[in-house]
Design a protein around this motif. Structure first.
Motif, PDB file in Angstrom:
ATOM      1  N   ALA A  44     -29.572   7.059  68.752  1.00  0.00           N
ATOM      2  CA  ALA A  44     -30.693   6.913  69.696  1.00  0.00           C
ATOM      3  C   ALA A  44     -31.463   8.219  69.732  1.00  0.00           C
ATOM      4  O   ALA A  44     -30.914   9.283  69.448  1.00  0.00           O
ATOM      5  CB  ALA A  44     -30.184   6.582  71.098  1.00  0.00           C
ATOM      6  N   ASN A  45     -32.717   8.117  70.104  1.00  0.00           N
ATOM      7  CA  ASN A  45     -33.546   9.317  70.256  1.00  0.00           C
ATOM      8  C   ASN A  45     -32.993  10.194  71.383  1.00  0.00           C
ATOM      9  O   ASN A  45     -32.502   9.687  72.396  1.00  0.00           O
ATOM     10  CB  ASN A  45     -34.986   8.885  70.581  1.00  0.00           C
ATOM     11  CG  ASN A  45     -35.944  10.050  70.664  1.00  0.00           C
ATOM     12  OD1 ASN A  45     -36.149  10.640  71.725  1.00  0.00           O
ATOM     13  ND2 ASN A  45     -36.528  10.420  69.533  1.00  0.00           N
ATOM     14  N   TRP A  46     -33.105  11.485  71.224  1.00  0.00           N
ATOM     15  CA  TRP A  46     -32.524  12.410  72.205  1.00  0.00           C
ATOM     16  C   TRP A  46     -33.089  12.210  73.605  1.00  0.00           C
ATOM     17  O   TRP A  46     -32.390  12.383  74.595  1.00  0.00           O
ATOM     18  CB  TRP A  46     -32.729  13.858  71.753  1.00  0.00           C
ATOM     19  CG  TRP A  46     -34.158  14.318  71.727  1.00  0.00           C
ATOM     20  CD1 TRP A  46     -35.092  14.059  70.753  1.00  0.00           C
ATOM     21  CD2 TRP A  46     -34.834  15.089  72.719  1.00  0.00           C
ATOM     22  NE1 TRP A  46     -36.294  14.630  71.085  1.00  0.00           N
ATOM     23  CE2 TRP A  46     -36.169  15.269  72.286  1.00  0.00           C
ATOM     24  CE3 TRP A  46     -34.446  15.647  73.935  1.00  0.00           C
ATOM     25  CZ2 TRP A  46     -37.116  15.972  73.021  1.00  0.00           C
ATOM     26  CZ3 TRP A  46     -35.387  16.358  74.676  1.00  0.00           C
ATOM     27  CH2 TRP A  46     -36.711  16.512  74.213  1.00  0.00           C
ATOM     28  N   LYS A  47     -34.365  11.752  73.696  1.00  0.00           N
ATOM     29  CA  LYS A  47     -34.963  11.593  75.024  1.00  0.00           C
ATOM     30  C   LYS A  47     -34.391  10.379  75.755  1.00  0.00           C
ATOM     31  O   LYS A  47     -34.343  10.351  76.977  1.00  0.00           O
ATOM     32  CB  LYS A  47     -36.495  11.486  74.912  1.00  0.00           C
ATOM     33  CG  LYS A  47     -37.110  12.770  74.358  1.00  0.00           C
ATOM     34  CD  LYS A  47     -38.612  12.750  74.377  1.00  0.00           C
ATOM     35  CE  LYS A  47     -39.233  11.728  73.448  1.00  0.00           C
ATOM     36  NZ  LYS A  47     -38.890  11.925  72.021  1.00  0.00           N
ATOM     37  N   ILE A  48     -33.942   9.396  74.993  1.00  0.00           N
ATOM     38  CA  ILE A  48     -33.287   8.241  75.642  1.00  0.00           C
ATOM     39  C   ILE A  48     -32.002   8.721  76.307  1.00  0.00           C
ATOM     40  O   ILE A  48     -31.675   8.337  77.431  1.00  0.00           O
ATOM     41  CB  ILE A  48     -33.002   7.122  74.613  1.00  0.00           C
ATOM     42  CG1 ILE A  48     -34.322   6.510  74.146  1.00  0.00           C
ATOM     43  CG2 ILE A  48     -32.078   6.059  75.200  1.00  0.00           C
ATOM     44  CD1 ILE A  48     -34.177   5.319  73.223  1.00  0.00           C
ATOM     45  N   PHE A  49     -31.285   9.602  75.628  1.00  0.00           N
ATOM     46  CA  PHE A  49     -30.046  10.126  76.211  1.00  0.00           C
ATOM     47  C   PHE A  49     -30.355  10.936  77.484  1.00  0.00           C
ATOM     48  O   PHE A  49     -29.698  10.806  78.507  1.00  0.00           O
ATOM     49  CB  PHE A  49     -29.292  10.983  75.190  1.00  0.00           C
ATOM     50  CG  PHE A  49     -27.954  11.425  75.710  1.00  0.00           C
ATOM     51  CD1 PHE A  49     -26.844  10.596  75.609  1.00  0.00           C
ATOM     52  CD2 PHE A  49     -27.818  12.646  76.350  1.00  0.00           C
ATOM     53  CE1 PHE A  49     -25.615  10.984  76.134  1.00  0.00           C
ATOM     54  CE2 PHE A  49     -26.588  13.042  76.876  1.00  0.00           C
ATOM     55  CZ  PHE A  49     -25.487  12.214  76.767  1.00  0.00           C
ATOM     56  N   ILE A  50     -31.395  11.768  77.408  1.00  0.00           N
ATOM     57  CA  ILE A  50     -31.762  12.602  78.561  1.00  0.00           C
ATOM     58  C   ILE A  50     -32.210  11.727  79.723  1.00  0.00           C
ATOM     59  O   ILE A  50     -31.843  11.945  80.878  1.00  0.00           O
ATOM     60  CB  ILE A  50     -32.921  13.558  78.181  1.00  0.00           C
ATOM     61  CG1 ILE A  50     -32.574  14.360  76.942  1.00  0.00           C
ATOM     62  CG2 ILE A  50     -33.380  14.390  79.374  1.00  0.00           C
ATOM     63  CD1 ILE A  50     -32.153  15.749  77.118  1.00  0.00           C
ATOM     64  N   GLU A  51     -33.033  10.725  79.412  1.00  0.00           N
ATOM     65  CA  GLU A  51     -33.548   9.858  80.483  1.00  0.00           C
ATOM     66  C   GLU A  51     -32.396   9.106  81.156  1.00  0.00           C
ATOM     67  O   GLU A  51     -32.380   8.927  82.372  1.00  0.00           O
ATOM     68  CB  GLU A  51     -34.594   8.891  79.913  1.00  0.00           C
ATOM     69  CG  GLU A  51     -35.882   9.625  79.561  1.00  0.00           C
ATOM     70  CD  GLU A  51     -36.838   8.837  78.684  1.00  0.00           C
ATOM     71  OE1 GLU A  51     -37.941   9.337  78.426  1.00  0.00           O
ATOM     72  OE2 GLU A  51     -36.465   7.718  78.236  1.00  0.00           O
ATOM     73  N   ASN A  52     -31.437   8.706  80.353  1.00  0.00           N
ATOM     74  CA  ASN A  52     -30.261   8.028  80.909  1.00  0.00           C
ATOM     75  C   ASN A  52     -29.474   8.991  81.804  1.00  0.00           C
ATOM     76  O   ASN A  52     -28.972   8.627  82.859  1.00  0.00           O
ATOM     77  CB  ASN A  52     -29.386   7.519  79.759  1.00  0.00           C
ATOM     78  CG  ASN A  52     -28.046   7.043  80.264  1.00  0.00           C
ATOM     79  OD1 ASN A  52     -27.946   6.011  80.904  1.00  0.00           O
ATOM     80  ND2 ASN A  52     -27.001   7.823  79.984  1.00  0.00           N
ATOM     81  N   TYR A  53     -29.393  10.235  81.390  1.00  0.00           N
ATOM     82  CA  TYR A  53     -28.649  11.251  82.146  1.00  0.00           C
ATOM     83  C   TYR A  53     -29.264  11.442  83.542  1.00  0.00           C
ATOM     84  O   TYR A  53     -28.564  11.706  84.509  1.00  0.00           O
ATOM     85  CB  TYR A  53     -28.703  12.557  81.351  1.00  0.00           C
ATOM     86  CG  TYR A  53     -27.883  13.716  81.866  1.00  0.00           C
ATOM     87  CD1 TYR A  53     -26.537  13.851  81.528  1.00  0.00           C
ATOM     88  CD2 TYR A  53     -28.458  14.712  82.654  1.00  0.00           C
ATOM     89  CE1 TYR A  53     -25.793  14.949  81.969  1.00  0.00           C
ATOM     90  CE2 TYR A  53     -27.721  15.802  83.097  1.00  0.00           C
ATOM     91  CZ  TYR A  53     -26.393  15.920  82.751  1.00  0.00           C
ATOM     92  OH  TYR A  53     -25.661  16.998  83.189  1.00  0.00           O
ATOM     93  N   MET A  54     -30.609  11.284  83.611  1.00  0.00           N
ATOM     94  CA  MET A  54     -31.285  11.522  84.891  1.00  0.00           C
ATOM     95  C   MET A  54     -31.514  10.230  85.679  1.00  0.00           C
ATOM     96  O   MET A  54     -32.132  10.260  86.742  1.00  0.00           O
ATOM     97  CB  MET A  54     -32.641  12.180  84.619  1.00  0.00           C
ATOM     98  CG  MET A  54     -32.497  13.559  84.005  1.00  0.00           C
ATOM     99  SD  MET A  54     -34.075  14.401  83.855  1.00  0.00           S
ATOM    100  CE  MET A  54     -34.940  13.285  82.797  1.00  0.00           C
ATOM    101  N   ASP A  55     -31.070   9.112  85.139  1.00  0.00           N
ATOM    102  CA  ASP A  55     -31.340   7.801  85.733  1.00  0.00           C
ATOM    103  C   ASP A  55     -30.350   7.529  86.873  1.00  0.00           C
ATOM    104  O   ASP A  55     -29.178   7.254  86.644  1.00  0.00           O
ATOM    105  CB  ASP A  55     -31.216   6.753  84.617  1.00  0.00           C
ATOM    106  CG  ASP A  55     -31.339   5.325  85.126  1.00  0.00           C
ATOM    107  OD1 ASP A  55     -31.235   5.097  86.340  1.00  0.00           O
ATOM    108  OD2 ASP A  55     -31.519   4.437  84.285  1.00  0.00           O
ATOM    109  N   GLY A  56     -30.846   7.616  88.107  1.00  0.00           N
ATOM    110  CA  GLY A  56     -29.976   7.390  89.268  1.00  0.00           C
ATOM    111  C   GLY A  56     -29.728   5.926  89.545  1.00  0.00           C
ATOM    112  O   GLY A  56     -28.875   5.568  90.366  1.00  0.00           O
ATOM    113  N   TYR A  57     -30.484   5.049  88.879  1.00  0.00           N
ATOM    114  CA  TYR A  57     -30.421   3.609  89.129  1.00  0.00           C
ATOM    115  C   TYR A  57     -29.171   2.984  88.504  1.00  0.00           C
ATOM    116  O   TYR A  57     -28.561   2.098  89.065  1.00  0.00           O
ATOM    117  CB  TYR A  57     -31.706   3.022  88.542  1.00  0.00           C
ATOM    118  CG  TYR A  57     -31.985   1.562  88.790  1.00  0.00           C
ATOM    119  CD1 TYR A  57     -31.461   0.883  89.884  1.00  0.00           C
ATOM    120  CD2 TYR A  57     -32.835   0.863  87.923  1.00  0.00           C
ATOM    121  CE1 TYR A  57     -31.770  -0.462  90.090  1.00  0.00           C
ATOM    122  CE2 TYR A  57     -33.143  -0.465  88.127  1.00  0.00           C
ATOM    123  CZ  TYR A  57     -32.608  -1.133  89.209  1.00  0.00           C
ATOM    124  OH  TYR A  57     -32.902  -2.447  89.407  1.00  0.00           O
TER     125      TYR A  57
END
Ligand code: FES
Ligand SMILES: [Fe+2]
Length: 377
Positions: free
Chosen positions: A182-195
């Motif tokens: 996966a693209n690195w930003k998908i991983f980062i966005e998931n890391y910050m996803d409180g939902y």
């Protein structure tokens, strides 16, 4: 920053080589990057190699015991000088024609020097870069006159947990490396996803009270806190899967989670202090290197801890070998599953981000605004 509540990045930002190349140049070459821990290079001549975007760098512990950073590029014809983390070198020798540099970066000797009439060795030292340490972590910046790390971190230090990583230990073998499709930003966005915390991790992260989560930005860095669930906190010392960190005051206990812009995570909990170094390899491939520090403990303590936790929480112990990642009871494998599915869906023309949760996903939009500040220059 605008208050627009829409996803800011097109699909190409996650899939195209063009975006990937642009990120290397406009983003990763322009920011402080994590390079390793101080304990990786304790002695004079110890060194490590790291990339900051397009720049290959080395960090060396000099004769004066101070950290120095240089470009990992020989001044003769550009050959990479060092390849890995290593121990006590006296000199840095280029493998191609054996030009020799001191630990201070100065060019010391050149084989067949009379072949180079007029070569002024004093002008041919390694190009310097910036290096500094914070909380036992080493950071590098390709520019020699980079703004100090303390400035870049803004007020992030005020949001860190009361953890003292230098009092915790990293055991050999407690290092996890994941090669994620996966693209690195998908991983980062998931890391910050409180939902997703209460859903994808319904079992694995139920020791925290997600309803009380809160986040803010310190400069460009996302920083998050959530407390322990009441029942877990009440029984903490009896049921925690690992020894509880002994220097955290009771009233401050919880999960402190941070994303140092753009790609370095720190997670501080009641039982561990973890770094996540997230390295983009290709538009659809990312390496995540996870290092964990805990209270000193024996293997038996580790194993019995998980058993105790599992019995109390009625959640099975993590099983990284499970066929189905969603049955692994392993937080990281659950996240990787979600990230890879999202990447794969992006190949379909039907893919779109249909809606964004107003508070629980807002931090992602803010991250994207910071990212675009660099990319739209
Ligand atoms: S390229 Fe390094 S010595 Fe020739
Ligand atoms: Fe997650």
């Amino acid at each position: 920053m605008t208050s627009e509540k829409k996803w800011r990045l097109p699909v190409e930002a996650y899939t195209s080589q063009e975006w990937f190349d642009k990120e290397q140049e406009l983003l990763f070459s322009k920011v402080w990057q994590f390079a390793g821990m101080l304990e990786d290079i304790p002695n004079v001549g110890d060194h490590l190699c790291v990339r900051a975007g397009l720049q290959p760098l080395i960090v060396v512990r000099g004769e004066d015991n101070e950290l120095k950073a240089f470009y990992n590029i020989c001044r003769h014809r550009g050959t990479e000088l060092l390849r890995t983390t290593g121990k006590s070198k006296k000199m840095i020798v280029c493998p191609y024609h054996h030009w020799v540099y001191g630990l201070d970066g100065e060019l010391k000797s050149v084989p067949s020097q009379k072949e180079f009439p007029g070569l002024d060795k004093s002008q041919m030292g390694l190009h310097p870069a910036s290096v500094t340490a914070w909380k036992g972590m080493i950071f590098v910046h390709p520019e020699v006159d980079a703004p100090p790390l303390s400035e870049w971190l803004a007020d992030l230090p005020d949001h860190m947990g009361p953890h003292q990583p230098e009092k915790l230990v990293e055991y050999d073998g407690v290092r996890y490396q994941y090669d994620i499709k996966a693209n690195w930003k998908i991983f980062i966005e998931n890391y910050m996803d409180g939902y997703h915390l209460a859903h994808l991790h319904a079992d694995t992260l139920n020791m925290y009270e997600h309803k009380s989560q809160r986040y803010t930005y310190a400069g460009r860095h996302w920083t998050f806190f959530e407390p322990l669930s009441k029942s877990y906190k009440k029984n903490l010392h009896k049921v925690a899967p690992m020894p509880v960190i002994d220097h955290i005051p009771d009233e401050n206990i919880g999960a402190y989670v941070h994303m140092l812009f753009p790609n370095f995570g720190i997670t501080e909990t009641e039982v561990g202090w973890t770094t996540l170094n997230i390295t983009p390899i290709a538009p659809n491939r990312t390496l995540v290197d996870i290092r964990v520090r805990t209270m000193p403990m024996t293997t038996t303590q580790y194993n019995s801890g998980w058993m105790r936790w599992s019995k109390w929480s009625k959640v099975q112990e993590p099983n990284p070998d499970a066929d189905d990642p969603l049955e692994s009871h392993d937080v990281m494998l659950e996240d990787i599953y979600a990230c890879e599915q999202q990447q794969s869906a992006m190949r379909s023309p039907k893919f779109e981000v249909g809606a964004v949760a107003e508070t629980l996903e807002r931090s992602i939009l803010e991250y994207q605004a910071h990212y675009l500040d660099f990319m739209e220059k």
